[in-house]
Motif scaffolding. Structure first.
Motif, PDB file in Angstrom:
ATOM      1  N   GLY A 106      22.701  13.939   4.073  1.00 12.89           N
ATOM      2  CA  GLY A 106      22.613  14.634   2.952  1.00 12.89           C
ATOM      3  C   GLY A 106      23.671  13.560   1.700  1.00 12.89           C
ATOM      4  O   GLY A 106      23.257  13.599   0.784  1.00 12.89           O
ATOM      5  N   VAL A 107      25.020  13.281   2.133  1.00  9.06           N
ATOM      6  CA  VAL A 107      25.396  12.833   1.324  1.00  9.06           C
ATOM      7  C   VAL A 107      25.141  11.301   1.097  1.00  9.06           C
ATOM      8  O   VAL A 107      25.151  10.864  -0.249  1.00  9.06           O
ATOM      9  CB  VAL A 107      27.228  12.555   2.050  1.00  9.06           C
ATOM     10  CG1 VAL A 107      27.971  11.518   1.309  1.00  9.06           C
ATOM     11  CG2 VAL A 107      27.677  13.852   2.343  1.00  9.06           C
ATOM     12  N   ILE A 108      24.564  10.711   2.049  1.00 10.30           N
ATOM     13  CA  ILE A 108      23.951   9.285   1.635  1.00 10.30           C
ATOM     14  C   ILE A 108      22.726   9.376   0.667  1.00 10.30           C
ATOM     15  O   ILE A 108      22.931   8.526  -0.327  1.00 10.30           O
ATOM     16  CB  ILE A 108      23.542   8.717   2.916  1.00 10.30           C
ATOM     17  CG1 ILE A 108      24.636   8.266   3.845  1.00 10.30           C
ATOM     18  CG2 ILE A 108      22.587   7.329   2.502  1.00 10.30           C
ATOM     19  CD1 ILE A 108      24.248   7.944   5.120  1.00 10.30           C
ATOM     20  N   ASN A 109      22.059  10.239   0.951  1.00  8.27           N
ATOM     21  CA  ASN A 109      20.989  10.433  -0.035  1.00  8.27           C
ATOM     22  C   ASN A 109      21.251  11.188  -1.624  1.00  8.27           C
ATOM     23  O   ASN A 109      20.718  10.531  -2.672  1.00  8.27           O
ATOM     24  CB  ASN A 109      19.881  11.465   0.491  1.00  8.27           C
ATOM     25  CG  ASN A 109      18.953  10.720   1.399  1.00  8.27           C
ATOM     26  OD1 ASN A 109      18.290   9.977   1.324  1.00  8.27           O
ATOM     27  ND2 ASN A 109      19.441  10.865   2.832  1.00  8.27           N
ATOM     28  N   ALA A 110      22.405  11.816  -1.472  1.00 10.46           N
ATOM     29  CA  ALA A 110      22.980  12.124  -2.563  1.00 10.46           C
ATOM     30  C   ALA A 110      23.396  10.997  -3.595  1.00 10.46           C
ATOM     31  O   ALA A 110      23.282  10.836  -4.866  1.00 10.46           O
ATOM     32  CB  ALA A 110      23.814  13.439  -2.623  1.00 10.46           C
ATOM     33  N   ASP A 111      24.273  10.044  -2.840  1.00 11.40           N
ATOM     34  CA  ASP A 111      24.709   8.838  -3.430  1.00 11.40           C
ATOM     35  C   ASP A 111      23.657   7.900  -4.131  1.00 11.40           C
ATOM     36  O   ASP A 111      23.826   7.284  -5.082  1.00 11.40           O
ATOM     37  CB  ASP A 111      25.710   8.207  -2.354  1.00 11.40           C
ATOM     38  CG  ASP A 111      26.977   8.577  -1.911  1.00 11.40           C
ATOM     39  OD1 ASP A 111      27.227   9.471  -2.785  1.00 11.40           O
ATOM     40  OD2 ASP A 111      27.436   8.307  -1.099  1.00 11.40           O
ATOM     41  N   LYS A 112      22.391   8.232  -3.548  1.00 16.48           N
ATOM     42  CA  LYS A 112      21.435   7.215  -3.848  1.00 16.48           C
ATOM     43  C   LYS A 112      20.402   7.976  -4.954  1.00 16.48           C
ATOM     44  O   LYS A 112      19.551   7.417  -5.589  1.00 16.48           O
ATOM     45  CB  LYS A 112      20.256   6.785  -2.565  1.00 16.48           C
ATOM     46  CG  LYS A 112      20.974   6.073  -1.329  1.00 16.48           C
ATOM     47  CD  LYS A 112      20.210   5.953  -0.320  1.00 16.48           C
ATOM     48  CE  LYS A 112      18.782   5.434  -0.424  1.00 16.48           C
ATOM     49  NZ  LYS A 112      17.908   5.360   0.677  1.00 16.48           N
ATOM     50  N   GLY A 113      21.089   9.116  -5.293  1.00 15.30           N
ATOM     51  CA  GLY A 113      20.371   9.791  -6.202  1.00 15.30           C
ATOM     52  C   GLY A 113      18.977  10.429  -5.785  1.00 15.30           C
ATOM     53  O   GLY A 113      18.018  11.218  -6.633  1.00 15.30           O
ATOM     54  N   GLU A 114      18.730  10.755  -4.585  1.00 15.54           N
ATOM     55  CA  GLU A 114      17.648  11.227  -3.888  1.00 15.54           C
ATOM     56  C   GLU A 114      17.954  12.900  -3.640  1.00 15.54           C
ATOM     57  O   GLU A 114      18.049  13.398  -2.592  1.00 15.54           O
ATOM     58  CB  GLU A 114      17.282  10.809  -2.514  1.00 15.54           C
ATOM     59  CG  GLU A 114      17.119   9.219  -2.356  1.00 15.54           C
ATOM     60  CD  GLU A 114      15.568   9.006  -2.870  1.00 15.54           C
ATOM     61  OE1 GLU A 114      14.748   9.789  -3.119  1.00 15.54           O
ATOM     62  OE2 GLU A 114      15.194   7.851  -3.045  1.00 15.54           O
ATOM     63  N   PHE A 115      17.451  13.463  -4.854  1.00 13.95           N
ATOM     64  CA  PHE A 115      18.063  14.999  -4.845  1.00 13.95           C
ATOM     65  C   PHE A 115      17.454  15.858  -3.791  1.00 13.95           C
ATOM     66  O   PHE A 115      18.072  16.265  -3.078  1.00 13.95           O
ATOM     67  CB  PHE A 115      17.895  15.621  -6.389  1.00 13.95           C
ATOM     68  CG  PHE A 115      18.200  17.132  -6.393  1.00 13.95           C
ATOM     69  CD1 PHE A 115      19.116  17.525  -6.757  1.00 13.95           C
ATOM     70  CD2 PHE A 115      16.885  17.767  -6.067  1.00 13.95           C
ATOM     71  CE1 PHE A 115      19.581  18.816  -6.946  1.00 13.95           C
ATOM     72  CE2 PHE A 115      17.285  19.186  -6.355  1.00 13.95           C
ATOM     73  CZ  PHE A 115      18.538  19.814  -6.849  1.00 13.95           C
ATOM     74  N   GLU A 116      16.311  15.808  -3.832  1.00 16.24           N
ATOM     75  CA  GLU A 116      15.578  16.618  -2.854  1.00 16.24           C
ATOM     76  C   GLU A 116      15.652  16.331  -1.289  1.00 16.24           C
ATOM     77  O   GLU A 116      16.059  17.358  -0.735  1.00 16.24           O
ATOM     78  CB  GLU A 116      13.850  16.474  -3.077  1.00 16.24           C
ATOM     79  CG  GLU A 116      13.298  17.207  -4.305  1.00 16.24           C
ATOM     80  CD  GLU A 116      13.452  18.360  -4.635  1.00 16.24           C
ATOM     81  OE1 GLU A 116      13.921  19.210  -3.570  1.00 16.24           O
ATOM     82  OE2 GLU A 116      13.722  18.811  -5.806  1.00 16.24           O
ATOM     83  N   LYS A 117      15.976  14.912  -0.859  1.00 13.09           N
ATOM     84  CA  LYS A 117      16.162  14.960   0.602  1.00 13.09           C
ATOM     85  C   LYS A 117      17.570  15.122   0.627  1.00 13.09           C
ATOM     86  O   LYS A 117      17.799  15.538   1.705  1.00 13.09           O
ATOM     87  CB  LYS A 117      16.169  12.974   0.442  1.00 13.09           C
ATOM     88  CG  LYS A 117      14.785  12.480   0.459  1.00 13.09           C
ATOM     89  CD  LYS A 117      14.782  10.979   0.657  1.00 13.09           C
ATOM     90  CE  LYS A 117      13.222  10.642   0.757  1.00 13.09           C
ATOM     91  NZ  LYS A 117      13.372   9.267   0.930  1.00 13.09           N
ATOM     92  N   ALA A 118      18.560  15.020  -0.153  1.00  9.92           N
ATOM     93  CA  ALA A 118      19.776  15.432  -0.041  1.00  9.92           C
ATOM     94  C   ALA A 118      19.686  16.921   0.182  1.00  9.92           C
ATOM     95  O   ALA A 118      20.755  17.341   1.168  1.00  9.92           O
ATOM     96  CB  ALA A 118      20.896  14.989  -1.279  1.00  9.92           C
ATOM     97  N   LEU A 119      19.317  17.785  -0.652  1.00  9.56           N
ATOM     98  CA  LEU A 119      19.334  18.855  -0.507  1.00  9.56           C
ATOM     99  C   LEU A 119      18.890  19.552   0.517  1.00  9.56           C
ATOM    100  O   LEU A 119      19.181  20.480   1.346  1.00  9.56           O
ATOM    101  CB  LEU A 119      18.737  19.476  -1.972  1.00  9.56           C
ATOM    102  CG  LEU A 119      18.790  21.286  -1.858  1.00  9.56           C
ATOM    103  CD1 LEU A 119      20.200  21.577  -1.853  1.00  9.56           C
ATOM    104  CD2 LEU A 119      18.062  21.722  -3.172  1.00  9.56           C
TER     105      LEU A 119
END
Length: 227
Positions: A106-119
């Motif tokens: 989740g952290v990695i995807n949030a860093d990449k701006g991937e909101f839905e994946k991170a959530l």
């Protein structure tokens, strides 16, 4: 309608997305051995092996990226996003039920701006461990991060006198706040000393004109500030 009544401000939420990775005694031991001196990537690799034969998830350092020269080589080795994701993927093959690793994705995807994946990963971590407070906080912060552009647009619409568009966008912003509330209230349920969650809830309920809940969290925040 006056400026003071309609002017929209961004709520002040007092926590950041927690982008700490799973705790790694190996990386901490290597940092201690480096003693602040410049070291090569090869040195780091060999030194890690001296502390055992760590599995992939144990090579993910605890802590945020640090730009000081001391950490330069360590950052090159451990913080390349592709390498970090590969490490976690390998680790999940070994421990598919490791909630820390799911949270880290989740952290990695949030860093990449991937909101839905991170959530999605934060929600999965919560499903795996309903008391995993960090995932609730990160999910709320991720949601509230969308607030900034909305507030900027609302203020632009206000300045142009486009009140219908303003009101429509305000409703969307209020829905955004409401979607973050369950995560924050769960944090309070798990940790009634969470100042950041309490203060953010206070600010949200102020914006939503919910006087009763605003006063409730205002009282909680004031008491926490006295401790």
């Amino acid at each position: 309608m006056t400026w003071n009544l309609r002017f929209s401000m961004r709520i002040i939420w007092t926590f950041d997305i927690n982008n700490r990775m799973a705790v790694s005694k190996f990386i901490q031991a290597v940092k201690d051995e480096a003693r602040g001196r410049p070291r090569s990537t090869a040195w780091y690799r060999s030194k890690i092996k001296e502390f055992g034969d760590p599995r992939p998830q144990q090579l993910i350092r605890d802590g945020k990226r640090n730009n000081k020269p001391f950490y330069g080589k360590l950052n090159m080795f451990f913080y390349d996003p592709k390498f970090k994701k590969k490490l976690i993927s390998r680790a999940l093959e070994i421990e598919p039920d490791n909630v820390d690793l799911i949270f880290n994705l989740g952290v990695i995807n949030a860093d990449k701006g991937e909101f839905e994946k991170a959530l999605g990963f934060y929600n999965k971590a919560i499903e795996m461990n309903p008391e995993y407070t960090k995932a609730y906080l990160n999910a709320a912060a991720l949601i509230l991060d969308k607030e900034g552009p909305m507030v900027e647009q609302m203020n632009f619409l206000m300045e142009k006198g486009k009140w219908n568009s303003y009101d429509k966008l305000k409703l969307e912003r209020d829905d955004l706040y409401r979607s973050a509330i369950p995560f924050l209230e769960k944090v309070i349920a798990l940790d009634n000393k969470s100042y950041s969650a309490a203060k953010t809830l206070r600010n949200i309920y102020s914006q939503l004109d919910n006087e009763e809940l605003y006063e409730k969290y205002k009282f909680i925040v004031e008491n926490l500030e006295k401790e």
